[in-house]
Design a protein around this motif. Sequence first.
Motif, PDB file in Angstrom:
ATOM      1  N   VAL A  90       0.841  -1.195   0.000  1.00  0.00           N
ATOM      2  CA  VAL A  90       0.000   0.000   0.000  1.00  0.00           C
ATOM      3  C   VAL A  90       0.879   1.249   0.000  1.00  0.00           C
ATOM      4  O   VAL A  90       0.593   2.219  -0.700  1.00  0.00           O
ATOM      5  N   ILE A 119     -12.625   5.107  -1.456  1.00  0.00           N
ATOM      6  CA  ILE A 119     -11.515   4.479  -0.731  1.00  0.00           C
ATOM      7  C   ILE A 119     -10.658   5.532  -0.039  1.00  0.00           C
ATOM      8  O   ILE A 119     -10.130   5.301   1.042  1.00  0.00           O
ATOM      9  N   ILE A 130      -6.578   4.135   4.737  1.00  0.00           N
ATOM     10  CA  ILE A 130      -5.873   3.038   4.069  1.00  0.00           C
ATOM     11  C   ILE A 130      -4.370   3.107   4.337  1.00  0.00           C
ATOM     12  O   ILE A 130      -3.702   2.088   4.432  1.00  0.00           O
ATOM     13  N   ILE A 186      -5.721  -5.694   0.797  1.00  0.00           N
ATOM     14  CA  ILE A 186      -6.608  -4.573   1.083  1.00  0.00           C
ATOM     15  C   ILE A 186      -7.804  -4.563   0.133  1.00  0.00           C
ATOM     16  O   ILE A 186      -8.933  -4.344   0.547  1.00  0.00           O
TER      17      ILE A 186
END
Length: 70
Positions: free
Chosen positions: A8, A28, A33, A44
Amino acid sequence: MDFRSLTVKDCFANPQCVEIIKKYAPQIMKYPIKLFNKKSCGEIFDLVVSKKIVPEDVAKTIEAEINKIL
């Protein structure tokens, strides 16, 4: 390297990846995140699809678009 194995942190470090995510799934971006920096994007995205935050077809489109630029 492909999208599912990309971390990520690396994904959000690439402005092209961020633009693709903002284009197809801006919802998102309102979630934290970035707290999942060490997890892979595959993990994810499986999570956000299972929680119905993003539809599966949109997730597959994002994955395909990001794989094109990697």
